[in-house]
Design a protein around this motif. Sequence first.
Motif, PDB file in Angstrom:
ATOM      1  N   TRP A 241      10.277 -19.109  -5.428  1.00 35.34           N
ATOM      2  CA  TRP A 241       9.140 -18.589  -6.173  1.00 35.34           C
ATOM      3  C   TRP A 241       9.067 -19.110  -7.567  1.00 35.34           C
ATOM      4  O   TRP A 241       7.779 -19.397  -7.738  1.00 35.34           O
ATOM      5  CB  TRP A 241       9.670 -17.151  -6.783  1.00 35.34           C
ATOM      6  CG  TRP A 241       9.964 -16.243  -5.462  1.00 35.34           C
ATOM      7  CD1 TRP A 241      11.088 -16.066  -4.729  1.00 35.34           C
ATOM      8  CD2 TRP A 241       8.978 -15.203  -5.002  1.00 35.34           C
ATOM      9  NE1 TRP A 241      10.786 -15.158  -3.598  1.00 35.34           N
ATOM     10  CE2 TRP A 241       9.517 -14.627  -3.828  1.00 35.34           C
ATOM     11  CE3 TRP A 241       7.644 -14.962  -5.228  1.00 35.34           C
ATOM     12  CZ2 TRP A 241       8.866 -13.579  -3.119  1.00 35.34           C
ATOM     13  CZ3 TRP A 241       6.981 -13.859  -4.876  1.00 35.34           C
ATOM     14  CH2 TRP A 241       7.689 -13.269  -3.570  1.00 35.34           C
TER      15      TRP A 241
ATOM     16  N   MET B 134       4.130 -14.742   1.231  1.00 37.35           N
ATOM     17  CA  MET B 134       5.362 -13.946   1.504  1.00 37.35           C
ATOM     18  C   MET B 134       5.250 -13.259   2.946  1.00 37.35           C
ATOM     19  O   MET B 134       5.695 -13.537   3.783  1.00 37.35           O
ATOM     20  CB  MET B 134       5.635 -12.910   0.387  1.00 37.35           C
ATOM     21  CG  MET B 134       6.691 -12.468   0.848  1.00 37.35           C
ATOM     22  SD  MET B 134       8.185 -13.803   0.183  1.00 37.35           S
ATOM     23  CE  MET B 134       9.222 -13.600   1.596  1.00 37.35           C
TER      24      MET B 134
ATOM     25  N   LEU C 293       7.028 -14.188   6.390  1.00 36.33           N
ATOM     26  CA  LEU C 293       7.909 -13.162   7.058  1.00 36.33           C
ATOM     27  C   LEU C 293       7.609 -12.935   8.769  1.00 36.33           C
ATOM     28  O   LEU C 293       8.457 -12.883   9.479  1.00 36.33           O
ATOM     29  CB  LEU C 293       8.087 -11.888   6.435  1.00 36.33           C
ATOM     30  CG  LEU C 293       8.784 -11.708   4.966  1.00 36.33           C
ATOM     31  CD1 LEU C 293       8.302 -10.737   4.167  1.00 36.33           C
ATOM     32  CD2 LEU C 293      10.280 -11.605   5.417  1.00 36.33           C
TER      33      LEU C 293
ATOM     34  N   LEU D 201      15.140  -6.181   5.555  1.00 38.18           N
ATOM     35  CA  LEU D 201      15.860  -6.541   4.074  1.00 38.18           C
ATOM     36  C   LEU D 201      16.839  -5.513   3.601  1.00 38.18           C
ATOM     37  O   LEU D 201      16.310  -4.406   3.588  1.00 38.18           O
ATOM     38  CB  LEU D 201      14.561  -6.876   3.170  1.00 38.18           C
ATOM     39  CG  LEU D 201      13.695  -8.113   3.475  1.00 38.18           C
ATOM     40  CD1 LEU D 201      12.657  -8.109   2.300  1.00 38.18           C
ATOM     41  CD2 LEU D 201      14.577  -9.379   3.538  1.00 38.18           C
ATOM     42  N   THR D 202      17.854  -6.208   3.211  1.00 38.04           N
ATOM     43  CA  THR D 202      18.900  -5.117   2.639  1.00 38.04           C
ATOM     44  C   THR D 202      18.588  -5.491   1.061  1.00 38.04           C
ATOM     45  O   THR D 202      18.098  -6.407   0.476  1.00 38.04           O
ATOM     46  CB  THR D 202      20.439  -5.683   3.037  1.00 38.04           C
ATOM     47  OG1 THR D 202      20.483  -7.123   2.656  1.00 38.04           O
ATOM     48  CG2 THR D 202      20.526  -5.333   4.434  1.00 38.04           C
ATOM     49  N   ALA D 203      19.538  -4.782   0.097  1.00 33.46           N
ATOM     50  CA  ALA D 203      19.377  -5.125  -1.255  1.00 33.46           C
ATOM     51  C   ALA D 203      20.134  -6.608  -1.559  1.00 33.46           C
ATOM     52  O   ALA D 203      19.470  -7.323  -2.457  1.00 33.46           O
ATOM     53  CB  ALA D 203      20.312  -4.119  -1.868  1.00 33.46           C
TER      54      ALA D 203
ATOM     55  N   SER E 254      19.863  -9.022   0.606  1.00 32.65           N
ATOM     56  CA  SER E 254      18.632 -10.143   1.046  1.00 32.65           C
ATOM     57  C   SER E 254      17.610 -10.195   0.092  1.00 32.65           C
ATOM     58  O   SER E 254      16.981 -11.307  -0.034  1.00 32.65           O
ATOM     59  CB  SER E 254      18.657 -10.120   2.270  1.00 32.65           C
ATOM     60  OG  SER E 254      17.966  -8.602   2.681  1.00 32.65           O
ATOM     61  N   LEU E 255      17.297  -8.894  -0.409  1.00 35.61           N
ATOM     62  CA  LEU E 255      15.924  -9.039  -1.498  1.00 35.61           C
ATOM     63  C   LEU E 255      16.532  -9.857  -2.352  1.00 35.61           C
ATOM     64  O   LEU E 255      15.593 -10.573  -2.971  1.00 35.61           O
ATOM     65  CB  LEU E 255      16.009  -7.694  -1.882  1.00 35.61           C
ATOM     66  CG  LEU E 255      14.984  -6.673  -1.352  1.00 35.61           C
ATOM     67  CD1 LEU E 255      14.937  -5.393  -2.057  1.00 35.61           C
ATOM     68  CD2 LEU E 255      13.402  -7.560  -1.318  1.00 35.61           C
TER      69      LEU E 255
ATOM     70  N   PHE F 108      16.576 -13.732  -1.327  1.00 36.00           N
ATOM     71  CA  PHE F 108      15.439 -14.272  -0.491  1.00 36.00           C
ATOM     72  C   PHE F 108      14.622 -15.406  -1.310  1.00 36.00           C
ATOM     73  O   PHE F 108      13.470 -15.232  -1.657  1.00 36.00           O
ATOM     74  CB  PHE F 108      14.479 -13.160  -0.131  1.00 36.00           C
ATOM     75  CG  PHE F 108      13.766 -13.433   1.215  1.00 36.00           C
ATOM     76  CD1 PHE F 108      14.242 -13.240   2.643  1.00 36.00           C
ATOM     77  CD2 PHE F 108      12.456 -14.205   1.205  1.00 36.00           C
ATOM     78  CE1 PHE F 108      13.587 -13.354   3.406  1.00 36.00           C
ATOM     79  CE2 PHE F 108      11.910 -14.300   2.418  1.00 36.00           C
ATOM     80  CZ  PHE F 108      12.525 -14.038   3.751  1.00 36.00           C
ATOM     81  N   HIS F 109      15.232 -16.303  -2.018  1.00 39.33           N
ATOM     82  CA  HIS F 109      14.631 -17.146  -2.870  1.00 39.33           C
ATOM     83  C   HIS F 109      14.810 -18.628  -2.545  1.00 39.33           C
ATOM     84  O   HIS F 109      14.081 -19.479  -3.143  1.00 39.33           O
ATOM     85  CB  HIS F 109      15.474 -17.031  -4.430  1.00 39.33           C
ATOM     86  CG  HIS F 109      14.884 -15.621  -4.830  1.00 39.33           C
ATOM     87  ND1 HIS F 109      15.940 -14.731  -5.161  1.00 39.33           N
ATOM     88  CD2 HIS F 109      13.726 -14.823  -4.865  1.00 39.33           C
ATOM     89  CE1 HIS F 109      15.427 -13.656  -5.759  1.00 39.33           C
ATOM     90  NE2 HIS F 109      14.255 -13.795  -5.607  1.00 39.33           N
TER      91      HIS F 109
END
Lengths: 236, 84
Positions: free
Chosen positions: B33, B43, B47, B60-62, B64-65, B68-69
């Motif tokens: 990002w 994005m 995906l 997506l879990t908290a 993986s959020l 995801f960078h």
Amino acid sequence: MTSTTAPPADSRVARIRETFRELGCAQLRDAAPDYVEVLAWPLVSRTPGLHLAGPVYPVATANDMLPVLQALDAAAPGDVLLATNTAEYSEALAGDVLSTAAVAQGLGGLVVHGAVRDLGFIAELGLPVFSTEVNIISAKTAQVPAAELPMSVTVPVVGADGPRPLELSPGDWLFGDDDAVVAVRADRVSPVLNAARLLRSQEEKLRDAVRGGIRLSEACGLHDYLAGRGPLKMDV
Amino acid sequence: MERQDFYRTFSGILRTIRAPREFPDPAPDDNLWDLGHLDSFAMVELLIHLEELTGQEITLTADSLRNFHTMERIYDSYFAKEAA
């Protein structure tokens, strides 16, 4: 609120509905403008604050309840019943009884291109309902032959040069909130939702930075961008 | 999919998504990002490609959020277990 115990939507539908509750149509569109189609009907949320999300079950009718009753009967828990009234003058296709039945069957919501009625009653149900009109006169019943279901319907969506047609079939998704109702193809729902969540997490970083006293121009790299030294991070 | 294969494939996807703009391929731990590889338009395309690579919907879990960078974290989250 109703005390009816509705059958549960399947776990994927329930998970997507839950995810969308934290988002909005604007986030979906921002995250995936090529995959999120904005319905060009002048739809109004009759249940402000409620989020609508579910696979669409479409039906078309001309001021006759029979096709709508058939579609309601055929729709699965979690589905959003989309009724489009092809008559020029729309009588109500949904009111207290149909909405109560939709809740009892666990539907995800109602979207009516045409009229609904009994708004006070509907507001208490917790069922997201959108329509273009309100009319206290109810549509007639069984004056047309039975509909052949499932069916697809063509809806106008916002395009660069004005409204254009989009065919919606069972399984495509509708999302709605106080801003808009949008459609997403069945096979794009997951990436669109994920992209919107990621976008939102990036936006939250910007908001946190601004709340912490950093100027927005600094947080988004405005001066570096204008000087050709880096990306504009506002464009998350 | 092996890690190095994933990095090559992922970089290829980024090039496709970003075309005609050109960016140098990211290092595994580069923040995608911050370096401008990812934005809202890229994005969703990324995906879609990742779901095709994994052959399943990505949830997506908290965690993986938050992760995801970087290519490294994305591989760890969605491909490492299968490769092990």
